[in-house]
Structure formats: structure tokens, C-alpha cells
Write a protein that holds these residues in place. Structure first.
Motif, PDB file in Angstrom:
ATOM      1  N   UNK A   3       0.845  -1.192   0.000  1.00  0.00           N
ATOM      2  CA  UNK A   3       0.000   0.000   0.000  1.00  0.00           C
ATOM      3  C   UNK A   3       0.884   1.247   0.000  1.00  0.00           C
ATOM      4  N   UNK A   4       0.766   2.108  -1.010  1.00  0.00           N
ATOM      5  CA  UNK A   4       1.663   3.268  -1.075  1.00  0.00           C
ATOM      6  C   UNK A   4       1.446   4.265   0.050  1.00  0.00           C
ATOM      7  N   UNK A   5       0.204   4.451   0.490  1.00  0.00           N
ATOM      8  CA  UNK A   5      -0.053   5.404   1.568  1.00  0.00           C
ATOM      9  C   UNK A   5       0.569   4.931   2.871  1.00  0.00           C
ATOM     10  N   UNK A   6       0.393   3.653   3.175  1.00  0.00           N
ATOM     11  CA  UNK A   6       0.960   3.127   4.413  1.00  0.00           C
ATOM     12  C   UNK A   6       2.486   3.126   4.353  1.00  0.00           C
ATOM     13  N   UNK A   7       3.040   2.850   3.181  1.00  0.00           N
ATOM     14  CA  UNK A   7       4.496   2.898   3.040  1.00  0.00           C
ATOM     15  C   UNK A   7       5.003   4.324   3.204  1.00  0.00           C
ATOM     16  N   UNK A   8       4.255   5.308   2.682  1.00  0.00           N
ATOM     17  CA  UNK A   8       4.659   6.708   2.817  1.00  0.00           C
ATOM     18  C   UNK A   8       4.606   7.153   4.276  1.00  0.00           C
ATOM     19  N   UNK A   9       3.604   6.675   5.015  1.00  0.00           N
ATOM     20  CA  UNK A   9       3.522   6.998   6.451  1.00  0.00           C
ATOM     21  C   UNK A   9       4.756   6.476   7.171  1.00  0.00           C
ATOM     22  N   UNK A  10       5.145   5.255   6.874  1.00  0.00           N
ATOM     23  CA  UNK A  10       6.341   4.680   7.504  1.00  0.00           C
ATOM     24  C   UNK A  10       7.576   5.506   7.181  1.00  0.00           C
ATOM     25  N   UNK A  11       7.712   5.930   5.921  1.00  0.00           N
ATOM     26  CA  UNK A  11       8.865   6.735   5.526  1.00  0.00           C
ATOM     27  C   UNK A  11       8.823   8.108   6.209  1.00  0.00           C
ATOM     28  N   UNK A  12       7.616   8.665   6.366  1.00  0.00           N
ATOM     29  CA  UNK A  12       7.483   9.959   7.047  1.00  0.00           C
ATOM     30  C   UNK A  12       7.897   9.846   8.508  1.00  0.00           C
ATOM     31  N   UNK A  13       7.484   8.765   9.158  1.00  0.00           N
ATOM     32  CA  UNK A  13       7.854   8.541  10.561  1.00  0.00           C
ATOM     33  C   UNK A  13       9.370   8.407  10.689  1.00  0.00           C
ATOM     34  N   UNK A  14       9.988   7.822   9.671  1.00  0.00           N
ATOM     35  CA  UNK A  14      11.443   7.646   9.683  1.00  0.00           C
ATOM     36  C   UNK A  14      12.188   8.946   9.410  1.00  0.00           C
ATOM     37  N   UNK A  15      11.445   9.995   8.994  1.00  0.00           N
ATOM     38  CA  UNK A  15      12.059  11.302   8.809  1.00  0.00           C
ATOM     39  C   UNK A  15      12.461  11.635   7.392  1.00  0.00           C
ATOM     40  N   UNK A  16      11.856  10.997   6.413  1.00  0.00           N
ATOM     41  CA  UNK A  16      12.185  11.293   5.022  1.00  0.00           C
ATOM     42  C   UNK A  16      11.824  12.741   4.695  1.00  0.00           C
ATOM     43  N   UNK A  17      12.515  13.314   3.723  1.00  0.00           N
ATOM     44  CA  UNK A  17      12.240  14.686   3.317  1.00  0.00           C
ATOM     45  C   UNK A  17      10.870  14.794   2.656  1.00  0.00           C
ATOM     46  N   UNK A  18      10.254  15.954   2.796  1.00  0.00           N
ATOM     47  CA  UNK A  18       8.994  16.217   2.106  1.00  0.00           C
ATOM     48  C   UNK A  18       9.215  16.152   0.601  1.00  0.00           C
ATOM     49  N   UNK A  19       8.164  15.783  -0.113  1.00  0.00           N
ATOM     50  CA  UNK A  19       8.253  15.693  -1.566  1.00  0.00           C
ATOM     51  C   UNK A  19       8.446  14.283  -2.076  1.00  0.00           C
TER      52      UNK A  19
END
Length: 237
Positions: A22-38
Motif C-alpha cells: 500500500x503506497x499510503x501506508x508505506x509513505x507513512x512509515x517513511x514519514x515517521x522515519x524522517x524522510x524529506x517532504x516531496x
């Protein structure tokens, strides 16, 4: 033919990352890990396509949630440019997408917290759309459809993800330069269900439209209830 996933091209302000889940759930995980916006996390499969965008808001959550309708409008503009002109694409306030009147995928919103007055660490807006129906008995769910059975068989899903990113970035720039007015007008023209009876978050009545913050105005008798856009937030997976 669809381009290989690793050849999808995004604007300079964005970066792409293909996933199998799931791309949304994967993006949430990456956001929690501190990935840059964009970061655009995406999946292009044989029967589905989806993507999610990571934001780093600088305004309180109540205002940052404008990215949900903004990303919806970006998607409508993208699909409208790629699909045949007779294909109608409309947007539901709660995140749903309508193609030729039937439900066809949805948008989802996640944030680092649910305090409307606090600036969230991150915000993720994602979407997913079926390319083909789950089974051949499409008559069993007449209110649900899939992209390729609505005259869009020539729409390349990879190009749809790329176009969504570009149109969304354009709308972000307009929102920053001109405020929410142009976006508000664009969304209102694409809204599904205005003037009809709705039941949202336990509130029933007539969908009158949106307030300046994209909250839903629902009239019941002599009373009008405002449902804030933050009600569309989901709990992080």
C-alpha cells in the motif's frame, strides 16, 4: 506499454519510490522515519495504481489539511488530461473519487497527530484506484467501477502517477501564491453530492457546500453543522 517503474519522472521538488504494498501506508512509515517532504511513494500493479505524497507542513493541521482537496484536484486534472474528454471525474469530500458517477478509488490522509491547532511533523496524502474490477460480476456493485471499464483503457498508470505529481505541485504553487480561493473554486466545480442528502460522521442532512477551510456544511432543518476537514484523518497504520 507502461514505462518501467524506475523510469517514472517527477518534478525536481519531488522524488519517487516504488513499493509493492500500500503506497499510503508505506509513505507513512517513511514519514515517521524522517524522510524529506516531496517523496512520492507509488505502486503500479496489473489491477491497481496508487501513490502518496509526504508533506512537512508549516501551518497547523486544520490548515494543512487543505492538501487533501488540493491533491484530489491535482488528480482530477491529471486524469482529465489523460482520459477521453467524455469521461467525467468528480470528487467526494470524504476522499472518494467518482468516474462517470460511480465510485472508483479514494484518497486517504494521515498525520503525525490529530491536534487541529498544532503543526504536525508530517502529513501524508495518498490515493489508490482500481484499473480492473475485482471480478467479472460488475453488475453486483453498480455504484463501484474501475478505470479501464470506463473508457480509460489507454491511460497509462505510470503516466497517471507522474501527471498527478505535476498537477499537484502546480496547485501547491498556486495555493502558496494566491491562497485557497482558486483551489476552492476548482474543487467546488468538481464536487460530488452538493445539494444531496448525506450522512457523514454521524451528521445527516443536505450537503450545502464548503466553508473557507474546506469544512463540509450540512443543513438539517433550521440548523447548519460544520464538519471540519480533519475528520477525514485516519489513524496511522
Amino acid at each position: 506499454m507502461s514505462a518501467a517503474l524506475d523510469t517514472l519522472v517527477f518534478p525536481p521538488a519531488m522524488a519517487g519510490e516504488a513499493v509493492s504494498g500500500d503506497p499510503a501506508e508505506a509513505a507513512v512509515l517513511r514519514a515517521i522515519q524522517g524522510v524529506d517532504a516531496g517523496l512520492v511513494v507509488y505502486r503500479v500493479a496489473a489491477d491497481r495504481v496508487g501513490a502518496a505524497l509526504v508533506f512537512a507542513p508549516e501551518v497547523p493541521l486544520a490548515k494543512a489539511m487543505v492538501m487533501l482537496p488540493l491533491c484530489q484536484v491535482g488528480f482530477q486534472n491529471a486524469l482529465g488530461a489523460l482520459a477521453p474528454p467524455e469521461v467525467a471525474v468528480h470528487l467526494e469530500w470524504s476522499g472518494g473519487v467518482r468516474v462517470n458517477g460511480a465510485g472508483c478509488g479514494r484518497f486517504r490522509a494521515f498525520a503525525s497527530g490529530d491536534d487541529a491547532e498544532a503543526v504536525p511533523d508530517w502529513l501524508v496524502i495518498g490515493w489508490e484506484m482500481p484499473l480492473w474490477p475485482p471480478n467479472e460480476e460488475t453488475g453486483e456493485t453498480p455504484d463501484q467501477t474501475a478505470l479501464y471499464v470506463e473508457g480509460c483503457a489507454d491511460v497509462d498508470p505510470g503516466q497517471l502517477v507522474e501527471a498527478w505529481a505535476r498537477h499537484t505541485l502546480n496547485w501547491i504553487a498556486r495555493w502558496e501564491d494566491e491562497g485557497a480561493g482558486p483551489l476552492h473554486g476548482e474543487w467546488r466545480g468538481l464536487a460530488h453530492g452538493v445539494g444531496e442528502d448525506v450522512d457523514v460522521d454521524g451528521v445527516s442532512g443536505t450537503f450545502l457546500g464548503l466553508d473557507e477551510s474546506f469544512g463540509m456544511l450540512v443543513r438539517h432543518g433550521e440548523e447548519t453543522t460544520l464538519i471540519p476537514l480533519t475528520r477525514n484523518l485516519e489513524e496511522s497504520p
